[in-house]
Design a protein around this motif. Structure first.
Motif, mmCIF file in Angstrom:
data_model
loop_
_atom_site.group_PDB
_atom_site.id
_atom_site.type_symbol
_atom_site.label_atom_id
_atom_site.label_comp_id
_atom_site.label_asym_id
_atom_site.label_seq_id
_atom_site.Cartn_x
_atom_site.Cartn_y
_atom_site.Cartn_z
ATOM 1 N N ARG A 1 0.724 -1.151 -0.098
ATOM 2 C CA ARG A 1 0.034 0.150 0.088
ATOM 3 C C ARG A 1 0.772 1.145 0.168
ATOM 4 N NH1 ARG A 1 -3.117 -2.782 4.455
ATOM 5 N NH2 ARG A 1 -4.613 -4.148 3.157
ATOM 6 N N PRO B 1 1.743 2.550 -3.678
ATOM 7 C CA PRO B 1 0.730 3.025 -4.364
ATOM 8 C C PRO B 1 0.389 4.584 -3.711
ATOM 9 C CG PRO B 1 0.028 0.861 -4.123
ATOM 10 C CD PRO B 1 1.391 1.157 -3.407
ATOM 11 N N LEU B 2 0.568 4.644 -2.492
ATOM 12 C CA LEU B 2 0.485 5.890 -1.545
ATOM 13 C C LEU B 2 1.463 6.946 -2.097
ATOM 14 C CD1 LEU B 2 -0.929 7.635 0.819
ATOM 15 C CD2 LEU B 2 0.775 6.379 2.276
ATOM 16 N N ARG C 1 2.909 6.959 -5.023
ATOM 17 C CA ARG C 1 2.400 7.228 -6.154
ATOM 18 C C ARG C 1 1.275 8.416 -6.215
ATOM 19 N NH1 ARG C 1 0.776 2.722 -9.464
ATOM 20 N NH2 ARG C 1 -0.112 4.253 -10.906
ATOM 21 N N PHE C 2 0.432 8.310 -5.403
ATOM 22 C CA PHE C 2 -0.830 8.985 -5.317
ATOM 23 C C PHE C 2 -0.358 10.460 -4.945
ATOM 24 C CE2 PHE C 2 -5.083 9.514 -2.970
ATOM 25 C CZ PHE C 2 -5.497 10.449 -3.993
ATOM 26 N N LEU D 1 -8.386 9.464 3.089
ATOM 27 C CA LEU D 1 -7.215 8.653 3.306
ATOM 28 C C LEU D 1 -6.860 7.989 4.543
ATOM 29 C CD1 LEU D 1 -4.643 8.800 1.394
ATOM 30 C CD2 LEU D 1 -3.738 10.594 2.638
ATOM 31 N N ILE E 1 -4.175 2.636 5.302
ATOM 32 C CA ILE E 1 -2.885 2.950 5.512
ATOM 33 C C ILE E 1 -2.574 3.353 7.031
ATOM 34 C CG2 ILE E 1 -1.435 5.149 4.866
ATOM 35 C CD1 ILE E 1 -1.873 3.389 2.479
ATOM 36 N N ARG F 1 -6.483 -1.800 13.691
ATOM 37 C CA ARG F 1 -6.949 -0.612 12.602
ATOM 38 C C ARG F 1 -6.958 -1.037 11.108
ATOM 39 N NH1 ARG F 1 -4.987 2.960 9.831
ATOM 40 N NH2 ARG F 1 -6.294 4.696 9.136
ATOM 41 N N TRP G 1 -7.728 6.061 -7.336
ATOM 42 C CA TRP G 1 -6.594 6.412 -6.275
ATOM 43 C C TRP G 1 -6.690 5.970 -4.941
ATOM 44 C CZ3 TRP G 1 -1.730 6.819 -7.924
ATOM 45 C CH2 TRP G 1 -1.573 7.251 -9.166
ATOM 46 N N PHE G 2 -7.875 6.478 -4.378
ATOM 47 C CA PHE G 2 -8.049 6.077 -2.891
ATOM 48 C C PHE G 2 -8.597 4.761 -2.535
ATOM 49 C CE2 PHE G 2 -9.281 10.680 -2.543
ATOM 50 C CZ PHE G 2 -8.397 11.110 -1.377
ATOM 51 N N SER H 1 -7.177 2.165 -4.544
ATOM 52 C CA SER H 1 -5.988 1.603 -4.645
ATOM 53 C C SER H 1 -5.039 1.393 -3.358
ATOM 54 C CB SER H 1 -4.961 2.049 -5.787
ATOM 55 O OG SER H 1 -5.803 2.196 -6.898
ATOM 56 N N LEU H 2 -5.586 2.177 -2.407
ATOM 57 C CA LEU H 2 -4.815 2.495 -1.213
ATOM 58 C C LEU H 2 -5.332 1.117 -0.167
ATOM 59 C CD1 LEU H 2 -4.697 6.136 -0.369
ATOM 60 C CD2 LEU H 2 -2.854 4.520 -1.609
#
Lengths: 292, 313
Positions: free
Chosen positions: A3, A6-7, A9-10, A102, A107, B77, B105-106, B108-109
Motif C-alpha cells: 500500500r 501506491p500511496l 505514487r498518489f 485517506l 494506511i 485498525r 486512487w483512494f 488502490s490504497l
C-alpha cells in the motif's frame, strides 16, 4: 509495502496536479532556461554576423556559472514552495476533508507523513535536475552547431559536459538530504492549522526570523558570546551552509565532496534536525483528531 | 484477519469522549449483530458522528472498548479497515480529480482495484455519466453517491454510513435504499447507518441503536422495540355518539391515551386491550363502526425516548 508504494505514487500525482508545482517549476527554471538560450544566441549570432564573439569554452563557463546560480536560487525559493505545498497537503486536506478519506483506508498514519514528504522531495530534486538538463541541452546544441561543417569555429576541443556525473549525483543527494529538515519543519507546523495559507505564513515567518537571527548572530556575539552559540544550533544555519555558493562550487570543482568535513558535518546536523522534526510530526499526526 | 463466527459485527462498551468541557460520549455501549442492517439514531449532538469517528480510528477515545468484526479497535485498525467501507459526514474527495480518479486512487490504497470494478460501483450509484467529471462540480447528492460508491468499492463485510442519503432527492433515496438492501442480500454485509430519516431507518433496518446525550437509551430489533409498551388504534363510532364515546374511552381499562381525530378517536392501548375496549363501548350502547390498527412508528418511540425529539440542542 503493497500500500505504501501506491500511496507515494498518489501523493506525487497530487503534487504534480497542483498549480503551485507548475509555478514553482516555472519560477525555478525560467531564468536558467532564458539565460542559457540568450547566451547561446549571442554565441551563435555574433559569429554569424562577423562581430567577433567568444569561444565555446567561454560559453561553457558561462553556463556552468548559471548552473551554480540555479542551485543557489533553488535553495532560496524552495522554502516558499515547500510551505505552500506541505500546507496544502496536510492543513488543506485536513480542512477540506480529503485527509479523512485517506485515513479511512488501512494506511498507517506514519506512512502518510513519509509518503507526502517523499513525494514533495522527489519533486524538488526533479525540478532542480530539470534546470540542469536545460543548461546541458544548451551546451549540446551549441556544440552541435559548432561542429557543423558549415560553421566550424572552435579549434580547441572543449568538453560539453556541464557537470560530471559524480558531482551531479552528489549535488542531488545534497539537495535531497538538506531539504529533509525543511520538509520536516513545515510538516510539524502543518499539524497545528487547517488553513494552508495561515500555516505557510506562520512557518515562513518563523523560518525567516531564525535565518535573520543566524545572519545577525556574529554581530550579537560581540555583545554576548551565547548569541553565537545559540545560532550554531539553528538548523537554518546548516541549510545555508549546505546550499551556499562555496559548497556548490566546491563540489563542481571537486574541492569538496559529501565526505568532506565541511559538507558532512552540517549535513549530519541537518539530518539530526530532520529526524527530530519527523519524529515530532509523526507523533503529532498519530494523535491528531480528524474532525472534518 | 478472519472474522470469528458468532461475534457481533460491532461491540462498544463504556465508550467515553470529551471535547474540552463538552462530554460527547458518556459511557456509550451497544452491540450490532453480525449480518444486521442497523440504524443509529439520536438527536443532533447526541454523539452519533463522534461514535463513528472513534470506531474508524479518526479520533482517539478517552476510554472504553470497541470491537469491530470480532477484533479490538484501534489496535487492529488496518486489518479492520481492509474489510470495512465507510462514509463519515460529507464525503470530501479531491475537488480537481474526477469521480473515477478519486475512486481509483483512494481505492488502490486498500488493495488493487480494476477499472471495471470502479465503473461498476459508479453505475450502481447512478454516476456513470459523471464518472469523468471533476468532483468539485458534483452536486451534494452526487457527492453523497460517490461516498457510498467508495464505501462499497471493495465489497466490505461491514459498511458504516453516516447519513448516506443526505442531500439526495426522493428518487435518489429510494435508489440508495434499494442498493443497500441489494448489497446486504447479495454480499451479506453488516450495515450500520446513522440517519435522521426515521421512516427510512424503519423501512431499511432490522436493528436499531438509539442514543441521546452520549448514552445508549435503547437498542434492539426494530420489531421488538415497536411492539414494546403500547399499540395505537383508531376507533370510529356512529354519528351522534362521539360525545358519549369520548367521555367513556379515557376511563376504560387498557386505554393509555385518547385524542379526538376527524372521524373518531386515536387511542393508545396496552398490548392486547383492543378487544376489551370494543366490548366495553358496545356494552355501553356505543356503535363502533370501525377499529383500525395504526402501524407503530419508530418516530413515536424515538420521540418518547429522547429529550428534544431530534431538534438541535
Amino acid at each position: 509495502m503493497s500500500r505504501f508504494l501506491p500511496l507515494i505514487r498518489f501523493e506525487m500525482v497530487k503534487v504534480l496536479a497542483r498549480k503551485k508545482a507548475f509555478l514553482f517549476l516555472l519560477a525555478l527554471n525560467v531564468v536558467p532556461l532564458l539565460a542559457s538560450v540568450i547566451a547561446l544566441l549571442i554565441y551563435v549570432k555574433l559569429k554569424g554576423w562577423g562581430l567577433g564573439g567568444f569561444e565555446f569554452s567561454v560559453l561553457v563557463e558561462m553556463v556552468r556559472g548559471l548552473f551554480t546560480a540555479h542551485m543557489v536560487v533553488f535553495a532560496w525559493i524552495s522554502p516558499f514552495f515547500l510551505s505552500l505545498v506541505i500546507g496544502d497537503s496536510f492543513s488543506g486536506e485536513a480542512g477540506r476533508g480529503s485527509l479523512k478519506i485517506l485515513l479511512l483506508t488501512p494506511i498507517e498514519r506514519w506512512q502518510v507523513v513519509v509518503a507526502k514528504a517523499l513525494a514533495v522531495l522527489v519533486f524538488l530534486v526533479v525540478a532542480v535536475a530539470l534546470g540542469g538538463f536545460f543548461l546541458q541541452l544548451d551546451l549540446w546544441v551549441a556544440r552541435a552547431m559548432t561542429e557543423s561543417p558549415a560553421i566550424r569555429w572552435d579549434i580547441q576541443p572543449t568538453s560539453t559536459t556541464l557537470v560530471e556525473t559524480a558531482a551531479a549525483l552528489q549535488l542531488f543527494v545534497l539537495s535531497f538530504l538538506s531539504h529533509l529538515a525543511l520538509v520536516g519543519f513545515f510538516i510539524v507546523f502543518a499539524q497545528f492549522s487547517e488553513s494552508p495559507i495561515m500555516m505557510a505564513f506562520v512557518s515562513l515567518i518563523v523560518l525567516m526570523t531564525m535565518q535573520l537571527y543566524v545572519l545577525m548572530a556574529p554581530h550579537l556575539a560581540r555583545l554576548d558570546p551565547r548569541f553565537g552559540q545559540v545560532a550554531d544550533w539553528c538548523f537554518t544555519r546548516h541549510l545555508s551552509k549546505l546550499s551556499s555558493i562555496e559548497t556548490v562550487q566546491g563540489i563542481l570543482d571537486k574541492r569538496l565532496s559529501l565526505g568532506h568535513p565541511d559538507v558532512w558535518r552540517p549535513m549530519l546536523d541537518s539530518l539530526g534536525w530532520a529526524a527530530l522534526f519527523f519524529a515530532v510530526a509523526i507523533l503529532l499526526f498519530r494523535r491528531k483528531p480528524i474532525l472534518n | 484477519m478472519t472474522r470469528s463466527e458468532g461475534n457481533p459485527a460491532l461491540a462498544v462498551r463504556d465508550l467515553r469522549k470529551r471535547f474540552g468541557r463538552k462530554e460527547a460520549l458518556a459511557g456509550l455501549h451497544f452491540t450490532v449483530p453480525d449480518g444486521a442492517v442497523a440504524g443509529f439514531l439520536g438527536p443532533n449532538g447526541a454523539g452519533k458522528t463522534t461514535t463513528l469517528r472513534l470506531l474508524l480510528g479518526l479520533v482517539p477515545a478517552d476510554s472504553g472498548d470497541m470491537e469491530m468484526l470480532g477484533v479490538s479497535m484501534p489496535a487492529h485498525r488496518a486489518s479492520v479497515l481492509e474489510q470495512t467501507g465507510a462514509l463519515v459526514e460529507k464525503p470530501s474527495f479531491l475537488d480537481h480529480f474526477s469521480g473515477f480518479d478519486n475512486l481509483w486512487w483512494f481505492g488502490s490504497l486498500n488493495r488493487p482495484v480494476t477499472r471495471e470494478r470502479v465503473m461498476e460501483v459508479l453505475a450502481r450509484t447512478g454516476l456513470t455519466d459523471a464518472a469523468h467529471q471533476a468532483f468539485g462540480h458534483y452536486s451534494t447528492g452526487m457527492k453523497q453517491r460517490l461516498g457510498v460508491a467508495y464505501a462499497i468499492l471493495h465489497r466490505p463485510r461491514l459498511l458504516i454510513l453516516d447519513e448516506p442519503t443526505n442531500g439526495m432527492d426522493p428518487q435518489g433515496r429510494v435508489q440508495m435504499r434499494d442498493l443497500l438492501r441489494e448489497i446486504h442480500a447479495a454480499e451479506g454485509a453488516t450495515i450500520f447507518l446513522s440517519s435522521h430519516l426515521l421512516d427510512e431507518v424503519q423501512r431499511l433496518c432490522d436493528y436499531v441503536v438509539i442514543v441521546d446525550h452520549g448514552r445508549t437509551v435503547r437498542e434492539g430489533y426494530v420489531a421488538d422495540i415497536l411492539q414494546r409498551g403500547r399499540e395505537t388504534w383508531e376507533v370510529r363510532v356512529a354519528e351522534g355518539q362521539a360525545d358519549r364515546a369520548g367521555a367513556l374511552l379515557p376511563g376504560l381499562p387498557g386505554v393509555l391515551a385518547c385524542r379526538a381525530v376527524p372521524r373518531g378517536f386515536e387511542v393508545a392501548l396496552e398490548p392486547g386491550a383492543s378487544g376489551g375496549v370494543n366490548q366495553a363501548l358496545v356494552g355501553a350502547g356505543v356503535t363502533v363502526t370501525a377499529l383500525i390498527p395504526k402501524e407503530a412508528s419508530l418516530e413515536e418511540t424515538f420521540l418518547a425516548l429522547t429529550d428534544n425529539g431530534g431538534d438541535p440542542a
